[in-house]
Design a protein around this motif. Structure first.
Motif, short mmCIF file in Angstrom:
data_model
loop_
_atom_site.label_atom_id
_atom_site.label_comp_id
_atom_site.label_asym_id
_atom_site.label_seq_id
_atom_site.Cartn_x
_atom_site.Cartn_y
_atom_site.Cartn_z
N UNK A 175 0.83 -1.20 0.00
CA UNK A 175 0.00 0.00 0.00
C UNK A 175 0.87 1.25 0.00
N UNK A 176 1.91 1.22 0.81
CA UNK A 176 2.79 2.39 0.88
C UNK A 176 3.46 2.62 -0.46
N UNK A 177 3.90 1.56 -1.11
CA UNK A 177 4.54 1.72 -2.42
C UNK A 177 3.56 2.23 -3.47
N UNK A 178 2.34 1.76 -3.41
CA UNK A 178 1.35 2.26 -4.37
C UNK A 178 1.12 3.75 -4.19
N UNK A 179 1.03 4.15 -2.92
CA UNK A 179 0.84 5.58 -2.67
C UNK A 179 2.03 6.38 -3.14
N UNK A 180 3.24 5.87 -2.86
CA UNK A 180 4.44 6.59 -3.32
C UNK A 180 4.48 6.64 -4.84
N UNK A 181 4.09 5.56 -5.48
CA UNK A 181 4.10 5.53 -6.94
C UNK A 181 3.10 6.54 -7.51
N UNK A 182 1.95 6.60 -6.88
CA UNK A 182 0.96 7.57 -7.36
C UNK A 182 1.47 9.00 -7.17
N UNK A 183 2.12 9.22 -6.05
CA UNK A 183 2.65 10.56 -5.79
C UNK A 183 3.74 10.91 -6.77
#
Length: 403
Positions: free
Chosen positions: A349-357
């Motif tokens: 989840x954290x990586x997905x959020x970072x990727x989106x950012x």
């Protein structure tokens, strides 16, 4: 006659010229009823023809062991025929008869020369034959004994003939018959001479002398009779004393025999009682030993059962501990797995959020970067995790999950 003489002379010359010297030796042991016979006279003969008597080759006397060794040699034109001869009375003791034992010597023990090279050993020679009239004979030996020993030996004979002896001596009164002896005076009756007329006084004096002489003889006979009666009485008293002594010895012997028998009976009873006590003691010891062994066996079995129960209890506890340890290990691993899944989901989840950012911040140029974790599958809560060891090992060593 001259022709026969010449023939005899020629035969003698031929035998003298062509004869050879032959010798034989015989050895053996003389026995009678299995006992050695020392001093037996043994002879060795050579059997000749019916026209000539047998030649004596040698003789010997057996020694104190009954062993003999007789040797002999002679010159003969033909082979000699020696035989052994023993004259004896074995089996004919007390019958004034003699018997002869003969044994022919084998030819192989005859050798040429003055001395025999081989000895013919006959072994034990038994002189007693089956047809002998005296098969058993014991030589009696007289042993001098004292008066006490002879009295003790005569007691059984007196007891056996006691009734007959007392009846013969005391009831028949044979002791009163006294035989005349040489000490008694011999009375010779003188011839009676008839008196003549001139010899009256002489005849009267002679008659008076004869009467006096007869009175003296009667008195002498009476004294002799009294003396004999007194001697007979003394003899009877001595005989009675001797009989009383024999009776006393007999009673003493019977009493001693009874005492000895009673003592032997007591000893026998005591020995039987001692043997019974010994057997009872041995039986009690055997029973005690069996009881002790049985108790030891039971105690050993009880100890083995207790040890077996302890071992079973220990194994049960070990199994329970092992099961408990395995369950704890299983729960621990399950918790670790759940924790790892939770952390991985959070990381995703954290990586997905970072990727989106990052995508939103750098919208101008998009540079593709190779994801080092692309080759590893993304595990989510919905995905099933393999429970084999390889999958777990691969999951644990995932470099993408390292912080």
């Amino acid at each position: 006659m001259p022709s026969s003489f010449r023939l005899l002379l020629a035969s003698i010359l031929i035998q003298t010229v062509f004869s050879t010297q032959q010798a034989v030796t015989v050895k053996g042991i003389v026995n009678c009823r299995g006992h050695r016979q020392p001093g037996t006279f043994v002879q060795l003969y050579d059997e000749d023809s019916i026209f000539d008597s047998d030649d004596l080759l040698g003789s010997v006397v057996a020694d104190h062991r009954g062993v003999f060794c007789v040797k002999g040699n002679t010159e003969e034109f033909t082979t000699i025929e020696p035989y052994l001869l023993i004259e004896h009375n074995c089996g004919y003791e007390g019958l004034n008869e003699k018997r002869v034992f003969t044994k022919l010597i084998p030819v192989e023990y005859i050798t040429e020369g003055p001395k025999a090279k081989h000895v013919y050993h006959m072994g034990d020679i038994e002189l007693l034959t089956e047809d002998a009239p005296v098969q058993k004979y014991e030589k009696r030996i007289y042993v001098e004994t004292n008066i006490d020993e002879r009295i003790r030996q005569c007691i059984p004979i007196y007891v056996q003939y006691k009734t007959f002896y007392e009846k013969t001596v005391f009831e028949s009164k044979t002791h009163e018959a006294v035989l005349p002896t040489d000490e008694n005076p011999v009375i010779v009756e003188e011839p009676i001479v008839e008196p003549t007329d001139g010899e009256g006084e002489v005849v009267a004096a002679t008659e008076q002398y004869h009467e006096t002489d007869e009175n003296k003889q009667e008195e002498h006979e009476i004294l002799e009779e009294e003396k004999k009666i007194e001697e007979e009485r003394l003899r009877l008293e001595e005989e009675q004393k001797r009989l009383d002594e024999i009776r006393r010895l007999e009673e003493e012997a019977l009493r001693l025999e009874e005492i000895r028998r009673i003592e032997e009976e007591k000893k026998r009873i005591e020995e039987i009682r001692r043997q019974e006590e010994e057997q009872q003691r041995i039986e009690l010891e055997r029973r005690e030993e069996e009881r002790r062994l049985e108790n030891e066996r039971r105690a050993e079995e009880e100890r083995k059962r207790e040890e077996e129960a302890k071992l079973q209890e220990q194994r049960r506890k070990e199994q329970e501990e092992e099961h408990k340890r395995r369950m704890e290990e299983y729960h621990r691993r399950e918790q670790e797995r759940q924790e790892a899944l939770r952390r991985r989901e959070e990381e995703i989840k954290r990586r997905e959020e970072e990727e989106k950012t990052r995508i939103s911040s750098s919208s101008e140029t998009i540079v593709e970067k190779k994801d080092p974790c692309i080759q590893f599958p993304v595990l989510t809560q919905s995905h099933s995790i393999s429970r084999n060891i390889e999958a777990r090992h691969e999951y644990v060593e995932d470099p993408c999950l390292k912080r």
